[in-house]
Write a protein that holds these residues in place. Structure first.
Motif, PDB file in Angstrom:
ATOM      1  N   ILE A 152       0.843  -1.201   0.000  1.00 15.89           N
ATOM      2  CA  ILE A 152       0.000   0.000   0.000  1.00 15.89           C
ATOM      3  C   ILE A 152       0.878   1.251   0.000  1.00 15.89           C
ATOM      4  CG2 ILE A 152      -1.588   1.379   1.406  1.00 15.89           C
ATOM      5  CD1 ILE A 152      -2.910  -1.267   2.257  1.00 15.89           C
ATOM      6  N   GLU A 153       1.921   1.244   0.826  1.00 21.10           N
ATOM      7  CA  GLU A 153       2.819   2.399   0.875  1.00 21.10           C
ATOM      8  C   GLU A 153       3.437   2.669  -0.492  1.00 21.10           C
ATOM      9  OE1 GLU A 153       5.478   1.266   3.988  1.00 21.10           O
ATOM     10  OE2 GLU A 153       4.392   2.403   5.513  1.00 21.10           O
ATOM     11  N   GLN A 154       3.854   1.605  -1.167  1.00 20.11           N
ATOM     12  CA  GLN A 154       4.451   1.770  -2.483  1.00 20.11           C
ATOM     13  C   GLN A 154       3.419   2.253  -3.491  1.00 20.11           C
ATOM     14  OE1 GLN A 154       7.807   1.455  -3.441  1.00 20.11           O
ATOM     15  NE2 GLN A 154       6.903   2.481  -5.216  1.00 20.11           N
ATOM     16  N   LEU A 155       2.198   1.699  -3.415  1.00 21.03           N
ATOM     17  CA  LEU A 155       1.136   2.107  -4.346  1.00 21.03           C
ATOM     18  C   LEU A 155       0.733   3.562  -4.135  1.00 21.03           C
ATOM     19  CD1 LEU A 155      -1.113  -1.100  -4.303  1.00 21.03           C
ATOM     20  CD2 LEU A 155       0.058  -0.149  -6.306  1.00 21.03           C
ATOM     21  N   VAL A 156       0.688   3.993  -2.870  1.00 20.55           N
ATOM     22  CA  VAL A 156       0.355   5.390  -2.593  1.00 20.55           C
ATOM     23  C   VAL A 156       1.447   6.305  -3.147  1.00 20.55           C
ATOM     24  CG1 VAL A 156       0.068   7.111  -0.770  1.00 20.55           C
ATOM     25  CG2 VAL A 156      -1.082   4.895  -0.583  1.00 20.55           C
ATOM     26  N   GLU A 157       2.690   5.878  -3.006  1.00 18.93           N
ATOM     27  CA  GLU A 157       3.795   6.657  -3.577  1.00 18.93           C
ATOM     28  C   GLU A 157       3.675   6.717  -5.098  1.00 18.93           C
ATOM     29  OE1 GLU A 157       8.657   6.340  -3.799  1.00 18.93           O
ATOM     30  OE2 GLU A 157       7.641   5.655  -1.967  1.00 18.93           O
ATOM     31  N   ASP A 158       3.350   5.563  -5.713  1.00 10.91           N
ATOM     32  CA  ASP A 158       3.168   5.527  -7.167  1.00 10.91           C
ATOM     33  C   ASP A 158       1.982   6.390  -7.595  1.00 10.91           C
ATOM     34  OD1 ASP A 158       5.272   3.761  -7.243  1.00 10.91           O
ATOM     35  OD2 ASP A 158       4.018   1.967  -7.439  1.00 10.91           O
ATOM     36  N   LEU A 159       0.918   6.351  -6.786  1.00 10.00           N
ATOM     37  CA  LEU A 159      -0.271   7.154  -7.076  1.00 10.00           C
ATOM     38  C   LEU A 159       0.065   8.645  -7.039  1.00 10.00           C
ATOM     39  CD1 LEU A 159      -3.428   7.396  -7.380  1.00 10.00           C
ATOM     40  CD2 LEU A 159      -3.528   7.396  -4.880  1.00 10.00           C
TER      41      LEU A 159
END
Length: 747
Positions: free
Chosen positions: A681-688
């Protein structure tokens, strides 16, 4: 666990909250229109000659003479003051999907140090809102902000609280429409004239054709406390996360079920206030999904129906809060269950009493009259299909939005491919006409049921198809694709303009054929086949063949249909920003300009607004989702993870190493899964966040909208998937956000 704020909110929401509904002593027919300056009040408060001129404007489309404005304003002011009104406003519909109003008091200096109540014709007819502060697609800038709101006398003035509301159009200083009402009125004028001209083929007494609209408003209700405890609902109108409830709509027990007491009280209050504003609400019921309901009125003239729907949506929100609810008008507030639409039931009617989309009466003693009725019916059906076929991409663009895109294509919502369901009988009729076979159309028939106590049923001439975006339902077409939160004028502008173009083209071609055939003896009067009859049938056969690809009676959800629709040349695009491009198709621009509904500049501006609104909607959702993920979900998940770690460590202190490993194996799996999912989730939020940054650097709003669709939205779906899985892992007492099982069931 008892201190969990979520549990406290849920407990409060599930308490009984009785609300007293003040029911008028009169019957609804007696208080209907109480707060509307309708014809009865006009007759009372206006001089007779002024009243006659106003009726001519309203009924016959006569141009409003500004010289009578002062007299009309004086009558309105007298009535309003008697009703306790202190302010007035021009009520208009900008491109925000809502309404706008600026209240001014009925006061002016009296020149003697005091104040007097004053309301002039000038103030009634026009005002000057700041046009640059509303969505305008670049037509108005901050340094050239002037715009005008102008009174629409065909829609009655009404009172809300202490304010006299005057329905108006909203245009720029340079003349372009900045709202929905102005182009809607133009579209209604265009289709009315075109339909009247075609009616002359069948009737000599038609002088006016009216567009009718009956909308069906679907909505959800949620307890106000639960709503406030969900930042995603509060900020975006939908849940950006949430695992499905074990029980939702799969038992089919909510649809048409007993209305909950609290909801019934809300509905009753809403209906009373709506009727007082002359909104002819008639039907209320539970919809398919839990907490989902529907309200529908009696059919009205289209312009008035649109005004009433916009007024009702505002009224719903106000009344709901008085009953401890929040109304959700978002098309898909909850995942995995039905979304909400605003089905637009659309038809044309002539002033001789004929509903133009309804089969005519058959008269065995007068076959010529029967044939005329059948031919009129087929003409308006086929030309409607021609309009929908030729502009199926535009019609899809007219109902598409970032919010409606979540609804279309599942859970009983029609797919994002425009097609028309006609039913077996009408399909066979058109096929026989295309083949040159004589035929007739049958109206409703009786079905005998072998139960003595049950009367015969009257069966319609078509079935129903919930997957059809544009279905014929017996005497009208039901445009099922519009979403619940939008201004239905958007769909009505496109549909009526397209219909006007189709009818104009039809008449031009028929007149040309009549001219060609009038000299031929086989089509002379008395032969039974006049030049007019033959010309109409011949053009209809051509059009039936041309528009055949739009007719589809099957399952709109199947993959086979997507492939077949593409083969037929129908628009199957799924990207919302790309779908908007249809407004600027050459055929769309030509149609809007030829019918004088909108010009190229207005169309470009509206597309700019649509792309901008799409970007802002997704942008807000992405920011809210990122915030919830990082500040709610991950802290709660890691807190639970810490508890599990302590449990595992404690077992090692109590049990032997082998036994501790065996007993804590499940917790170790949960610890590992939480770690993996939170990391993801942390990585996806960063990607988002990075995808948003890149998209925001794109200057062209069209390309920026496409980037948001292609690169931002996929990250949001991935984040939701991970969060929904965590919801099923983390201890219930720690989860801070109300869950679907709590949001979806009113106690």
């Amino acid at each position: 666990m008892a201190n969990n704020l979520r549990f406290q909110v849920v407990e409060e929401a599930f308490k009984k909250h009785p609300v007293e509904v003040k029911v008028p002593a009169e019957r609804p027919s007696e208080f209907f229109g109480k707060y509307v300056f309708d014809r009865k009040k006009m007759y009372k408060y206006l001089p007779k000659d002024i009243y006659d001129k106003m009726i001519d404007v309203m009924d016959n489309g006569a141009r409003l003479d500004r010289s009578i404005a002062d007299a009309v304003a004086a009558g309105m002011k007298q009535w309003a003051l008697e009703m306790g009104v202190t302010h007035y406003t021009h009520w208009f519909q900008p491109l925000t999907e809502g309404t706008a109003e600026k209240h001014d008091a009925f006061v002016e200096h009296d020149g003697k140090g005091g104040m007097i109540e004053k309301f002039s014709g000038k103030l009634l007819v026009q005002q000057e809102p700041d046009a640059s502060s509303f969505p305008n697609g670049g037509i108005r800038n901050t340094f050239e902000a002037r715009g005008y709101s102008a009174w629409d006398p065909t829609s009655p003035v009404f009172i809300i609280d202490d304010t006299l509301c005057i329905p108006t159009i909203f245009i720029a200083y340079t003349g372009e429409a900045l709202d929905y009402k102005a182009p809607l009125l133009r579209a209604l004028h265009a289709v009315g004239n075109a339909a009247k001209d075609v009616c002359q083929y069948f009737y000599n007494d038609v002088t006016k054709v009216q567009v009718n609209l009956g909308w069906e408003q679907e909505y959800f209700l949620v307890d106000e406390g639960l709503y406030s405890a969900r930042p995603d609902l509060l900020m975006t109108g939908r849940t950006l996360m949430g695992h499905e409830s074990a029980k939702n709509q799969q038992m089919d027990d909510h649809y048409f079920g007993t209305i909950p007491d609290r909801v019934q009280a809300f509905m009753k209050d809403l209906e009373i206030q709506a009727l007082e504003l002359a909104i002819p609400v008639k039907t209320r019921h539970n919809e398919v999904a839990p907490n989902q309901f529907e309200l529908a009125p009696i059919f009205e003239e289209c312009n008035l129906a649109v005004d009433h729907n916009m007024l009702l949506m505002s009224l719903m929100k106000k009344v709901a809060r008085n009953h401890g609810f929040r109304v959700l008008l978002h098309e898909k507030p909850f995942d995995g269950i039905n979304g909400s639409g605003k089905h637009n039931n659309w038809s044309l009617s002539a002033d001789n009493g004929v509903l133009l989309h309804a089969p005519g009466k058959t008269d065995a003693s007068n076959p010529e009259a029967t044939a005329n009725e059948t031919l009129r019916f087929v003409t308006f059906i086929v030309e409607t299909l021609m309009a929908v076929y030729k502009h199926n991409g535009l019609l899809k663009a007219s109902i598409m939005s970032a919010t409606n895109a979540h609804r279309l294509g599942g859970n009983e919502a029609p797919p994002a491919i425009i097609s028309s369901f006609l039913g077996t009988q009408l399909t066979e009729l058109l096929d026989r006409i295309e083949r040159g076979e004589t035929s007739e159309v049958r109206g409703k028939k009786n079905m005998e049921i072998d139960i003595p106590q049950i009367p015969d049923l009257i069966i319609d001439n078509t079935d129903r198809n919930r997957t059809s975006p544009f279905a014929f339902t017996g005497n009208r077409f039901e445009f099922r694709a519009p979403g619940s939160s939008v201004n239905c004028a958007s769909a009505m502008i496109a549909l009526n303009a397209a219909m006007a173009e189709a009818l104009i083209s039809f008449k031009k071609r028929v007149d040309q054929r009549i001219s060609e055939y009038s000299e031929r003896p086989e089509y002379s009067e008395g032969t039974g086949h006049t030049a007019k009859f033959h010309a109409i049938v011949e053009v209809l056969r051509e059009d039936i063949k041309t528009c055949k690809p739009i007719r589809f009676d099957g399952n709109g959800y199947s993959e086979e249909w997507v492939k077949e629709a593409a083969r037929r040349g129908l628009d199957v695009e799924k990207s919302c920003p790309v779908i908007f491009e249809h407004y600027l198709d050459e055929s769309s621009v030509k149609m809007f300009e030829s019918t004088k509904v909108m010009n190229h500049k207005e169309l470009e501006a509206r597309n700019e607004v649509k792309w901008e609104m799409y970007v802002k909607t997704v942008q807000i959702e992405a920011r809210v989702l990122g915030d919830l993920a990082m500040n709610h979900i991950i802290p709660v998940s890691t807190h639970y993870q810490s508890q599990l770690i302590k449990n595992v460590q404690g077992m090692k202190d109590v049990f032997s190493a082998d036994k501790a490993d065996r007993l804590s194996a499940r917790n170790m799996k949960l610890i590992e899964e939480i770690a993996e999912r939170t990391e993801k989730i942390e990585q996806l939020v960063e990607d988002l966040t990075e995808a948003r940054r890149i998209a925001n650097r794109i200057q062209d709003i069209h390309q920026r909208a496409i980037a948001y669709h292609d690169t931002v939205c996929p990250h949001m779906e991935s984040i939701r998937s991970e969060i929904d899985k965590l919801e099923m892992i983390v201890e219930d007492g720690l989860w801070t956000l109300p869950k679907y099982r709590e949001l979806l069931f009113i106690r």
